[in-house]
Motif scaffolding. Sequence first.
Motif, PDB file in Angstrom:
ATOM      1  N   VAL A  55       0.867  -1.176   0.000  1.00 36.90           N
ATOM      2  CA  VAL A  55       0.000   0.000   0.000  1.00 36.90           C
ATOM      3  C   VAL A  55       0.908   1.231   0.000  1.00 36.90           C
ATOM      4  N   VAL A  56       0.876   1.974  -1.088  1.00 35.87           N
ATOM      5  CA  VAL A  56       1.841   3.035  -1.345  1.00 35.87           C
ATOM      6  C   VAL A  56       1.187   4.406  -1.180  1.00 35.87           C
ATOM      7  N   ASP A  57       1.867   5.280  -0.433  1.00 37.60           N
ATOM      8  CA  ASP A  57       1.447   6.674  -0.319  1.00 37.60           C
ATOM      9  C   ASP A  57       2.132   7.460  -1.440  1.00 37.60           C
ATOM     10  N   PRO A  58       1.383   7.923  -2.454  1.00 38.49           N
ATOM     11  CA  PRO A  58       2.028   8.613  -3.569  1.00 38.49           C
ATOM     12  C   PRO A  58       2.795   9.861  -3.153  1.00 38.49           C
ATOM     13  N   ALA A  59       2.390  10.478  -2.030  1.00 36.83           N
ATOM     14  CA  ALA A  59       3.062  11.690  -1.584  1.00 36.83           C
ATOM     15  C   ALA A  59       4.499  11.422  -1.146  1.00 36.83           C
ATOM     16  N   ARG A  60       4.844  10.165  -0.917  1.00 35.84           N
ATOM     17  CA  ARG A  60       6.200   9.823  -0.464  1.00 35.84           C
ATOM     18  C   ARG A  60       7.112   9.391  -1.608  1.00 35.84           C
ATOM     19  N   LEU A  61       6.641   9.497  -2.820  1.00 34.52           N
ATOM     20  CA  LEU A  61       7.438   9.081  -3.974  1.00 34.52           C
ATOM     21  C   LEU A  61       8.163  10.287  -4.558  1.00 34.52           C
ATOM     22  N   ALA A  62       9.467  10.127  -4.758  1.00 36.82           N
ATOM     23  CA  ALA A  62      10.263  11.216  -5.328  1.00 36.82           C
ATOM     24  C   ALA A  62      10.311  11.154  -6.843  1.00 36.82           C
ATOM     25  N   ASP A  63      10.248   9.963  -7.402  1.00 39.86           N
ATOM     26  CA  ASP A  63      10.327   9.809  -8.855  1.00 39.86           C
ATOM     27  C   ASP A  63       8.946   9.963  -9.485  1.00 39.86           C
ATOM     28  N   PRO A  64       8.906  10.255 -10.778  1.00 39.27           N
ATOM     29  CA  PRO A  64       7.608  10.530 -11.420  1.00 39.27           C
ATOM     30  C   PRO A  64       6.728   9.294 -11.550  1.00 39.27           C
ATOM     31  N   VAL A  65       5.434   9.508 -11.383  1.00 35.64           N
ATOM     32  CA  VAL A  65       4.414   8.490 -11.634  1.00 35.64           C
ATOM     33  C   VAL A  65       3.654   8.926 -12.882  1.00 35.64           C
ATOM     34  N   VAL A  66       3.701   8.086 -13.905  1.00 32.13           N
ATOM     35  CA  VAL A  66       3.122   8.424 -15.203  1.00 32.13           C
ATOM     36  C   VAL A  66       1.941   7.511 -15.486  1.00 32.13           C
ATOM     37  N   GLU A  67       0.823   8.103 -15.866  1.00 31.35           N
ATOM     38  CA  GLU A  67      -0.362   7.324 -16.231  1.00 31.35           C
ATOM     39  C   GLU A  67      -0.186   6.807 -17.660  1.00 31.35           C
ATOM     40  N   GLU A  68      -0.207   5.471 -17.812  1.00 29.43           N
ATOM     41  CA  GLU A  68       0.041   4.880 -19.125  1.00 29.43           C
ATOM     42  C   GLU A  68      -0.891   3.699 -19.344  1.00 29.43           C
ATOM     43  N   PRO A  69      -1.143   3.345 -20.610  1.00 30.10           N
ATOM     44  CA  PRO A  69      -2.006   2.193 -20.885  1.00 30.10           C
ATOM     45  C   PRO A  69      -1.393   0.906 -20.346  1.00 30.10           C
ATOM     46  N   GLY A  70      -2.251  -0.067 -20.094  1.00 30.04           N
ATOM     47  CA  GLY A  70      -1.795  -1.381 -19.659  1.00 30.04           C
ATOM     48  C   GLY A  70      -1.409  -2.231 -20.848  1.00 30.04           C
ATOM     49  N   VAL A  71      -2.026  -3.383 -20.971  1.00 27.81           N
ATOM     50  CA  VAL A  71      -1.704  -4.317 -22.057  1.00 27.81           C
ATOM     51  C   VAL A  71      -2.978  -4.611 -22.827  1.00 27.81           C
ATOM     52  N   PRO A  72      -2.836  -5.158 -24.049  1.00 30.43           N
ATOM     53  CA  PRO A  72      -4.041  -5.554 -24.780  1.00 30.43           C
ATOM     54  C   PRO A  72      -4.899  -6.496 -23.947  1.00 30.43           C
ATOM     55  N   GLY A  73      -6.174  -6.251 -23.956  1.00 31.10           N
ATOM     56  CA  GLY A  73      -7.098  -7.044 -23.152  1.00 31.10           C
ATOM     57  C   GLY A  73      -7.609  -6.301 -21.943  1.00 31.10           C
ATOM     58  N   ASP A  74      -6.871  -5.253 -21.498  1.00 30.23           N
ATOM     59  CA  ASP A  74      -7.390  -4.413 -20.427  1.00 30.23           C
ATOM     60  C   ASP A  74      -8.565  -3.594 -20.957  1.00 30.23           C
ATOM     61  N   PRO A  75      -9.471  -3.159 -20.099  1.00 29.37           N
ATOM     62  CA  PRO A  75     -10.616  -2.359 -20.562  1.00 29.37           C
ATOM     63  C   PRO A  75     -10.161  -1.134 -21.356  1.00 29.37           C
ATOM     64  N   ASP A  76     -10.933  -0.801 -22.363  1.00 31.70           N
ATOM     65  CA  ASP A  76     -10.610   0.354 -23.204  1.00 31.70           C
ATOM     66  C   ASP A  76     -10.439   1.608 -22.361  1.00 31.70           C
ATOM     67  N   GLY A  77      -9.372   2.326 -22.636  1.00 30.42           N
ATOM     68  CA  GLY A  77      -9.129   3.594 -21.971  1.00 30.42           C
ATOM     69  C   GLY A  77      -8.516   3.483 -20.590  1.00 30.42           C
ATOM     70  N   MET A  78      -8.342   2.267 -20.066  1.00 28.28           N
ATOM     71  CA  MET A  78      -7.776   2.137 -18.721  1.00 28.28           C
ATOM     72  C   MET A  78      -6.282   2.460 -18.739  1.00 28.28           C
ATOM     73  N   ARG A  79      -5.866   3.213 -17.744  1.00 29.55           N
ATOM     74  CA  ARG A  79      -4.463   3.582 -17.618  1.00 29.55           C
ATOM     75  C   ARG A  79      -3.993   3.214 -16.215  1.00 29.55           C
TER      76      ARG A  79
END
Length: 369
Positions: A55-79
Amino acid sequence: MSVLVHLCEPATWRAALAVGALHPDGPFVHLSRPEQVHLPAARLFPARRDLVLLVVDPARLADPVVEEPGVPGDPDGMRFPHLYGPLPAAAVVAVVPYRPPVPLALPAPEDALGRALALGLSVRTRRAAEVRDVPGGVAVLDPRFPYSRDDNRLVVVAPVDADTVERAATATGLPHPAATLTWPGAGGVAAGLARRGWQAEELLVMARPPTPALPGAQRAEVVDQREVHPFWEAGWRRGLAGTPDLDEVVAQLVGREHRTDRVVAVTDVAVREAGRVVASGQLRVDGATAAIEAVGTAPGARGRGYGDAVLARLLERAADAGCDLVVLEADAADWPRHWYARRGFAVVGSTWEVTAADAQAGATQDSSR
């Protein structure tokens, strides 16, 4: 942003604890939102129920978190959130067993009680030889240590009644029926079991932040756990005097201890007199949360501040590990709760330990000072 999660094998997480971070296997660490994690779980670990969710607290992350697509078969538009850098252990506020289809209970970073309860459940589950589902929780079992109630018990996190607890304890074949009840209001069920002859004990969950460089910490040293075994053995023999098969009971209680370090980072500290350990305590670090266990002083060495030295060293070690929360449990009816309160620990909640009347002595370490 709410918490994010990362699904992994327990051994992977333990290796990350050893170096202070989980490093990406590729360009990024794959994170998920809680409602998404079933997708990578089904793809990467089909039918596995021995995994953990970080369970990760995003406020404690120094490196960037980028919203990106998953893999084929994931729901359309899910990142998915991808962390481009290592996941620091200090950003992991809880480690939760992943046992679908059991609903997830993920504590928030500021939820001290939730984090403490998650640590207790997770350590017991990860080190168990066998884990079974029961109504409201799990049964942990280890046939190698039948006298250890801590390793053979129910851990019930959702409301059930006294009949359900008794039935589950019988159905799972616990050698000495015992249960930990952690949901709010569990005291009513504990009282009902007490009326049936069970022993019921309320444990206060206490918490405080760690502190670096505390006065007196240098009086306690970090030791190999084996150096503390004779001290533990003497305490258990005092506390369990008159127990049938005492030698075997003590041997099992000592023999089980090495397993905890296989799932969380364990540090044992001690104070010596004339080369002999006369006081000790243990710290268990699991990401940003640390638990203090088994602070005790030999009867002949009390009143010399050794308990304070042990506690100070443990709090210092927690700060060095990057923890922001230190938790412990204290008997609601015994004096150590006041000792800890004077040293900055505040009550954040409670749990109940219930044991059937015919259960023999088990896994409570001597906590006297």
